[in-house]
Design a protein around this motif. Structure first.
Motif, PDB file in Angstrom:
ATOM      1  N   ASP A   4       0.802  -1.225   0.000  1.00 17.61           N
ATOM      2  CA  ASP A   4       0.000   0.000   0.000  1.00 17.61           C
ATOM      3  C   ASP A   4       0.837   1.278   0.000  1.00 17.61           C
ATOM      4  OD1 ASP A   4      -2.360  -1.442  -0.113  1.00 17.61           O
ATOM      5  OD2 ASP A   4      -2.598  -1.491   2.069  1.00 17.61           O
ATOM      6  N   PRO A   5       1.885   1.404   0.823  1.00 23.58           N
ATOM      7  CA  PRO A   5       2.652   2.653   0.796  1.00 23.58           C
ATOM      8  C   PRO A   5       3.273   2.933  -0.575  1.00 23.58           C
ATOM      9  CG  PRO A   5       3.272   1.339   2.710  1.00 23.58           C
ATOM     10  CD  PRO A   5       2.373   0.509   1.874  1.00 23.58           C
ATOM     11  N   TYR A   6       3.687   1.889  -1.279  1.00 21.78           N
ATOM     12  CA  TYR A   6       4.313   2.070  -2.585  1.00 21.78           C
ATOM     13  C   TYR A   6       3.279   2.461  -3.636  1.00 21.78           C
ATOM     14  CZ  TYR A   6       8.048  -0.207  -0.094  1.00 21.78           C
ATOM     15  OH  TYR A   6       8.997  -0.520   0.851  1.00 21.78           O
ATOM     16  N   VAL A   7       2.115   1.838  -3.555  1.00 22.20           N
ATOM     17  CA  VAL A   7       1.034   2.180  -4.495  1.00 22.20           C
ATOM     18  C   VAL A   7       0.575   3.615  -4.239  1.00 22.20           C
ATOM     19  CG1 VAL A   7      -1.318   1.594  -5.218  1.00 22.20           C
ATOM     20  CG2 VAL A   7       0.332  -0.224  -4.772  1.00 22.20           C
ATOM     21  N   GLU A  30      -6.418  11.021 -11.557  1.00 19.18           N
ATOM     22  CA  GLU A  30      -7.165  10.431 -10.445  1.00 19.18           C
ATOM     23  C   GLU A  30      -8.076   9.308 -10.939  1.00 19.18           C
ATOM     24  OE1 GLU A  30      -9.166  13.731  -8.642  1.00 19.18           O
ATOM     25  OE2 GLU A  30      -7.339  14.470  -7.676  1.00 19.18           O
ATOM     26  N   GLN A  31      -8.673   9.483 -12.122  1.00 15.57           N
ATOM     27  CA  GLN A  31      -9.559   8.455 -12.677  1.00 15.57           C
ATOM     28  C   GLN A  31      -8.762   7.222 -13.109  1.00 15.57           C
ATOM     29  OE1 GLN A  31     -11.589  10.500 -15.834  1.00 15.57           O
ATOM     30  NE2 GLN A  31     -13.105  11.435 -14.476  1.00 15.57           N
ATOM     31  N   LEU A  32      -7.531   7.429 -13.550  1.00 12.14           N
ATOM     32  CA  LEU A  32      -6.717   6.300 -14.030  1.00 12.14           C
ATOM     33  C   LEU A  32      -6.056   5.514 -12.901  1.00 12.14           C
ATOM     34  CD1 LEU A  32      -4.943   7.845 -17.142  1.00 12.14           C
ATOM     35  CD2 LEU A  32      -6.762   6.136 -17.124  1.00 12.14           C
ATOM     36  N   THR A  33      -5.832   6.143 -11.761  1.00 10.06           N
ATOM     37  CA  THR A  33      -5.092   5.447 -10.701  1.00 10.06           C
ATOM     38  C   THR A  33      -5.861   4.282 -10.106  1.00 10.06           C
ATOM     39  OG1 THR A  33      -5.830   7.075  -9.075  1.00 10.06           O
ATOM     40  CG2 THR A  33      -3.644   7.398 -10.066  1.00 10.06           C
ATOM     41  N   ALA A  34      -7.181   4.371 -10.014  1.00  6.96           N
ATOM     42  CA  ALA A  34      -7.953   3.258  -9.439  1.00  6.96           C
ATOM     43  C   ALA A  34      -7.819   1.990 -10.272  1.00  6.96           C
ATOM     44  CB  ALA A  34      -9.412   3.661  -9.263  1.00  6.96           C
ATOM     45  N   ALA A  38      -4.341  -2.580  -9.399  1.00 10.57           N
ATOM     46  CA  ALA A  38      -4.016  -4.011  -9.526  1.00 10.57           C
ATOM     47  C   ALA A  38      -2.798  -4.223 -10.418  1.00 10.57           C
ATOM     48  CB  ALA A  38      -5.219  -4.770 -10.078  1.00 10.57           C
ATOM     49  N   ALA A  39      -2.680  -3.453 -11.500  1.00 12.53           N
ATOM     50  CA  ALA A  39      -1.540  -3.598 -12.405  1.00 12.53           C
ATOM     51  C   ALA A  39      -0.239  -3.212 -11.705  1.00 12.53           C
ATOM     52  CB  ALA A  39      -1.746  -2.745 -13.651  1.00 12.53           C
ATOM     53  N   VAL A  40      -0.284  -2.144 -10.914  1.00 12.60           N
ATOM     54  CA  VAL A  40       0.912  -1.711 -10.188  1.00 12.60           C
ATOM     55  C   VAL A  40       1.337  -2.786  -9.193  1.00 12.60           C
ATOM     56  CG1 VAL A  40       1.757  -0.031  -8.481  1.00 12.60           C
ATOM     57  CG2 VAL A  40       0.503   0.753 -10.495  1.00 12.60           C
ATOM     58  N   ARG A  41       0.372  -3.375  -8.502  1.00 10.91           N
ATOM     59  CA  ARG A  41       0.697  -4.437  -7.543  1.00 10.91           C
ATOM     60  C   ARG A  41       1.331  -5.641  -8.247  1.00 10.91           C
ATOM     61  NH1 ARG A  41      -1.488  -3.689  -2.473  1.00 10.91           N
ATOM     62  NH2 ARG A  41      -2.897  -1.916  -2.345  1.00 10.91           N
ATOM     63  N   LEU A  42       0.815  -6.000  -9.424  1.00 14.50           N
ATOM     64  CA  LEU A  42       1.390  -7.126 -10.169  1.00 14.50           C
ATOM     65  C   LEU A  42       2.823  -6.825 -10.613  1.00 14.50           C
ATOM     66  CD1 LEU A  42      -1.607  -8.390 -12.339  1.00 14.50           C
ATOM     67  CD2 LEU A  42      -0.450  -9.587 -10.475  1.00 14.50           C
ATOM     68  N   VAL A  43       3.054  -5.588 -11.062  1.00 15.70           N
ATOM     69  CA  VAL A  43       4.408  -5.216 -11.481  1.00 15.70           C
ATOM     70  C   VAL A  43       5.361  -5.258 -10.289  1.00 15.70           C
ATOM     71  CG1 VAL A  43       5.806  -3.290 -12.344  1.00 15.70           C
ATOM     72  CG2 VAL A  43       3.683  -3.892 -13.499  1.00 15.70           C
ATOM     73  N   LEU A  44       4.913  -4.772  -9.135  1.00 16.92           N
ATOM     74  CA  LEU A  44       5.755  -4.823  -7.935  1.00 16.92           C
ATOM     75  C   LEU A  44       6.042  -6.263  -7.528  1.00 16.92           C
ATOM     76  CD1 LEU A  44       4.234  -1.928  -5.789  1.00 16.92           C
ATOM     77  CD2 LEU A  44       6.491  -1.988  -6.863  1.00 16.92           C
ATOM     78  N   LEU A  45       5.038  -7.127  -7.588  1.00 21.61           N
ATOM     79  CA  LEU A  45       5.249  -8.545  -7.251  1.00 21.61           C
ATOM     80  C   LEU A  45       6.220  -9.202  -8.221  1.00 21.61           C
ATOM     81  CD1 LEU A  45       1.652  -9.666  -6.257  1.00 21.61           C
ATOM     82  CD2 LEU A  45       3.648  -9.450  -4.767  1.00 21.61           C
ATOM     83  N   ASP A  46       6.115  -8.842  -9.494  1.00 16.83           N
ATOM     84  CA  ASP A  46       7.031  -9.392 -10.493  1.00 16.83           C
ATOM     85  C   ASP A  46       8.463  -8.951 -10.189  1.00 16.83           C
ATOM     86  OD1 ASP A  46       7.682 -10.841 -12.851  1.00 16.83           O
ATOM     87  OD2 ASP A  46       7.737  -8.957 -13.976  1.00 16.83           O
ATOM     88  N   ALA A  47       8.640  -7.679  -9.836  1.00 10.24           N
ATOM     89  CA  ALA A  47       9.980  -7.181  -9.500  1.00 10.24           C
ATOM     90  C   ALA A  47      10.523  -7.888  -8.259  1.00 10.24           C
ATOM     91  CB  ALA A  47       9.936  -5.667  -9.277  1.00 10.24           C
TER      92      ALA A  47
END
Length: 171
Positions: A4-7, A30-34, A38-47
């Protein structure tokens, strides 16, 4: 580890960057961040998974795994067992017993420089035996170190001219 802090940090940076382009761009950000959450979390998990793989390669035979618990990644470290402290060796130490089949014990990284033609032959031999080059070389070294009564040992021999020569066998 909470993502959460990174997102939230990424959202804030996107809003700041869009704010410089005006209110319309800020609202669009703001409309695009929601949907991007999920995509940001997947990229972080991949890294994190890639990093764990690289760490595992350096930590071998230990490993680092990334597991998800409740949507948050968790690192699981399987550290190699610490070697027992070495006892002082007697004046004539007996030869170490060979590890049992399948028991490789601890490993040490060693750099081996081979001429290109020899390396190519090793790669062919390893492929022929269905082994990695490393496994093939480990077997070759182990076989070379096995005592065999019919094989002369490599030992220095004095030459009548006073120089030292090595005699032995090569496979």
């Amino acid at each position: 580890m909470h993502l959460d802090p990174y997102v939230q940090d990424l959202r804030g940076r996107l809003a700041t960057a869009a704010g410089t382009a005006g209110d319309d761009a800020r609202r669009l950000a703001e409309q695009l961040t929601a949907p991007l959450d999920a995509a940001v979390r997947l990229v972080l998990l991949d890294a994190l998974s890639t990093a764990a793989g690289e760490i595992s390669a350096e930590l071998a035979p230990g490993s680092v795994d990334v597991r998800l618990r409740g949507g948050d990644p968790e690192f699981v470290v399987d550290a190699p067992a610490a070697p027992a402290p070495a006892a002082p060796a007697p004046a004539t130490a007996p030869a170490a017993p060979a590890p049992a089949e399948g028991d490789e014990g601890t490993t040490t990284r060693t750099t081996l420089r081979l001429p290109d033609h020899l390396k190519a032959q090793v790669e062919v031999a390893a492929a022929r035996d269905g082994l990695s080059v490393n496994s093939w070389l480990v077997r070759a070294v182990a076989a070379a170190l096995e005592p065999q009564p019919d094989r002369p040992s490599l030992r220095p021999r004095s030459d009548p001219a006073g120089s030292t020569r090595l005699t032995g066998w090569v496979r």
